[in-house]
Design an enzyme around this catalytic site. Structure first.
Site, short mmCIF file in Angstrom:
data_model
loop_
_atom_site.label_atom_id
_atom_site.label_comp_id
_atom_site.label_asym_id
_atom_site.label_seq_id
_atom_site.Cartn_x
_atom_site.Cartn_y
_atom_site.Cartn_z
N GLY B 163 0.80 -1.22 0.00
CA GLY B 163 0.00 0.00 0.00
C GLY B 163 0.83 1.27 0.00
O GLY B 163 0.38 2.31 0.47
N GLY B 164 2.06 1.17 -0.52
CA GLY B 164 2.91 2.36 -0.61
C GLY B 164 3.59 2.71 0.70
O GLY B 164 4.35 3.68 0.78
N GLU B 199 16.15 -2.81 -3.83
CA GLU B 199 15.91 -3.03 -5.25
C GLU B 199 16.44 -1.83 -6.01
O GLU B 199 16.37 -0.71 -5.52
CB GLU B 199 14.40 -3.16 -5.53
CG GLU B 199 13.88 -4.56 -5.59
CD GLU B 199 12.38 -4.63 -5.86
OE1 GLU B 199 11.86 -5.73 -5.82
OE2 GLU B 199 11.75 -3.58 -6.09
N GLU B 287 5.28 -6.89 -7.52
CA GLU B 287 4.64 -7.69 -6.48
C GLU B 287 3.32 -8.24 -7.01
O GLU B 287 2.83 -7.81 -8.05
CB GLU B 287 4.39 -6.86 -5.22
CG GLU B 287 3.43 -5.70 -5.40
CD GLU B 287 3.24 -4.90 -4.11
OE1 GLU B 287 4.19 -4.24 -3.69
OE2 GLU B 287 2.12 -4.93 -3.57
N ARG B 291 -5.72 -10.33 -4.01
CA ARG B 291 -7.07 -9.88 -3.65
C ARG B 291 -7.69 -9.13 -4.82
O ARG B 291 -7.04 -8.91 -5.83
CB ARG B 291 -6.97 -8.94 -2.46
CG ARG B 291 -6.00 -7.79 -2.76
CD ARG B 291 -5.99 -6.71 -1.73
NE ARG B 291 -4.77 -5.96 -1.76
CZ ARG B 291 -4.47 -4.97 -2.58
NH1 ARG B 291 -5.34 -4.58 -3.48
NH2 ARG B 291 -3.30 -4.35 -2.52
#
Lengths: 71, 453
Positions: B163-164, B199, B287, B291
């Site tokens: 979610g950031g 990363e 990622e 959901r």
């Protein structure tokens, strides 16, 4: 005695000062977490922290006195 | 299925109920004290109070929610997005109670929820990943060594993040030293796990994701891509499908990589594979979200399918409603706008009462809203008020229609990001469509005053 007030309702995420500490204008004293965002609360006056009214995890409302600063 | 418990709130709870009603399935809402008067509580066939406003005492009470499902004789629980939607323990406990979890298997949630583990899984499946570390970083010294190896700028990320939250771009060793401990602390506070990794930061990147769907019979299909590069604070605010400025050949490769990724973990139900796409249309796995996404409506609009219905079918042990990839067609162009209760420039949340909510003429526009006029946006949850989704024959037509519609919407009583959309939609940077994830902050630098006016 100048209170540092909460700018919005939220949960206390971190308390960045200790009692007796000297703070400067603009220093972040508390970080709130509200609506998935971290909200830094800054001191608007310089002085000594005379009281901390909240602890990590507390829920606070807008305008609540979070920290008291003595000039 | 005869009855479903919806373990969520706001617009997504209402969105799920809509499909349930159409399919003749009973709905059970669960809610907190702060949400007593919310439309989703009134709309449900049955509703149960969970507890006080704070999510830990209400929407995250997994056992209490499962208990309600048992008591009401529900067949399944839909977790929506956020909250318990990617909580493997929740999924496991539901299954153990003999109820169906509307989502993937608990093991898949575990595998993809850990960002480091999912990197490793994807590499093994031949899906390209950004260069980075495949193990957690223990110390700052180690981080500095690895970062030098990878090359700055780098992204420092929490393995359990999402979610950031729990990610910071570091341009040099000094920035890395400054952020290392705070990202760890935040990761621990938000996700209960302080494992971090590095990363390579891809500059001028776009965030493009692919909707995938799998069933228990090994069928996996994709439902095309969504470009979610218009972001603030690493969180999406506008999403569109199909992605502009992405050649057909690159799209095909991207879709295939997403299907490969899903097959690698025998994915069941709705999932999204997120990619970072660079200037040369090279892409890297970022990622997988296990959901239904906030932005699923743009995919529904361009494909014509109801993804919640698909989710229910798959959770019920049935085959995918459409198994042959060739049968899934994309039509026109859809754009979604997330209307948030927040300052349009500083993005500071703005809770309060929605004194006025007038959408104007809603013909041909889809509005997934959690609130009605008079509703209260409380400081306990995400500030999303509504999603506006526009579907037209072409991107140009969709932008024109969005402009016409959004400029007439009136929301009073709190600040919203509508003024931002009204200006940004006319910007060349958006209309050309070659924008990157930096588009909004860069554009705002120059447009701040015009938005605030």
């Amino acid at each position: 005695m100048t209170p540092v007030k909460s700018t919005m309702a939220g949960t206390v995420f971190t308390v960045n000062v200790t009692e007796g500490e000297e703070v400067v204008v603009g220093q972040v004293v508390i970080v709130l977490e509200s609506m998935k965002m971290e909200i830094p609360i800054e001191a608007e006056t310089a002085g000594k922290v005379s009281a901390i009214n909240v602890a990590v995890g507390d829920f606070v409302n807008e305008e609540d006195d979070l920290v008291i600063i003595e000039a | 299925m005869d009855k479903i418990v919806i373990a969520n709130r706001g617009e997504i709870a209402l969105r799920i109920m809509k499909t349930c009603k159409r399919l003749g399935i009973g709905t059970v809402a669960v809610y907190s004290e702060a949400d007593v008067d919310m439309p989703f509580v009134k709309e449900a066939d049955e509703a149960f109070l969970l507890g006080p406003a704070q999510v830990q005492q209400s929407y995250l009470k997994a056992d209490a929610i499962i208990d309600i499902a048992i008591r009401t004789g529900a067949d399944a629980i839909h977790p929506g997005y956020g909250l318990l939607s990617e909580n493997a323990d929740f999924a496991r406990k539901i299954q153990a109670a003999g109820i169906r979890f509307i989502g993937p298997e608990a093991d898949t949630i575990v595998k993809m929820g850990d960002k480091i583990a999912s990197r490793v899984t994807m590499q093994a499946a031949g899906v390209p990943v950004v260069s980075g570390t495949d193990e957690g970083i223990a110390s700052l010294e180690e981080a500095i060594l690895e970062a030098t190896e990878i090359g700055y700028p780098i992204m420092l990320k929490a393995s359990a993040g999402g979610g950031g939250i729990g990610m910071v771009r570091c341009d040099n060793e000094q920035a890395l030293s400054q952020h290392f401990q705070s990202v760890k602390t935040r990761a621990k506070a938000y996700f209960g796990d302080d494992v971090v990794f590095l990363e390579k930061f891809i500059t001028n990147a776009r965030h493009i994701e692919v909707q995938i769907f799998g069933d228990s019979f090994g069928n996996v299909v994709h439902l095309f891509e969504r470009n979610c590069s218009v972001q603030r604070r690493n969180q999406k605010v506008i999403e569109e499908s199909p992605s502009p400025n992405l050649p057909e050949k690159a799209k095909k490769r991207l879709h295939q990589a997403a299907v490969d990724a899903a097959k690698a973990v025998s994915y069941k139900n709705a999932g999204t594979v997120e990619f970072i796409v660079d200037e040369n249309n090279e892409f890297y796995f970022l990622e997988m979200n296990t959901r239904l996404q906030v932005e699923h409506p743009v995919t529904e609009e361009v494909t014509g399918y109801d993804l919640v219905e698909w989710q229910i079918e798959v959770a019920d042990g049935k085959e995918l409603p459409v198994k042959n990839q060739e049968d899934i067609k994309l039509s026109g162009h859809a754009i979604e706008f997330r209307i948030y209760a927040e300052h349009p420039v500083t993005f500071m949340p703005s809770p309060g009462t929605i004194v006025k909510l007038d959408w104007g003429n809603t013909d041909g526009v889809r509005i997934d809203t959690g609130y009605v006029e008079g509703g209260k946006v409380t400081p306990f949850y995400d500030p999303l008020i509504s999603k506006v989704i526009v579907h037209a024959a072409t991107r140009e037509a969709a932008i024109q229609q969005s402009k016409a519609f959004l400029s007439k919407v009136e929301i009073d009583g709190l600040k919203t990001n509508l003024p931002l959309f009204n200006k940004f939609l006319s910007s060349e940077t958006f209309t050309i469509g070659d924008y990157t994830t930096a588009v909004l902050p860069i554009w705002l630098e120059k447009q701040k005053e015009s938005v605030e006016k």
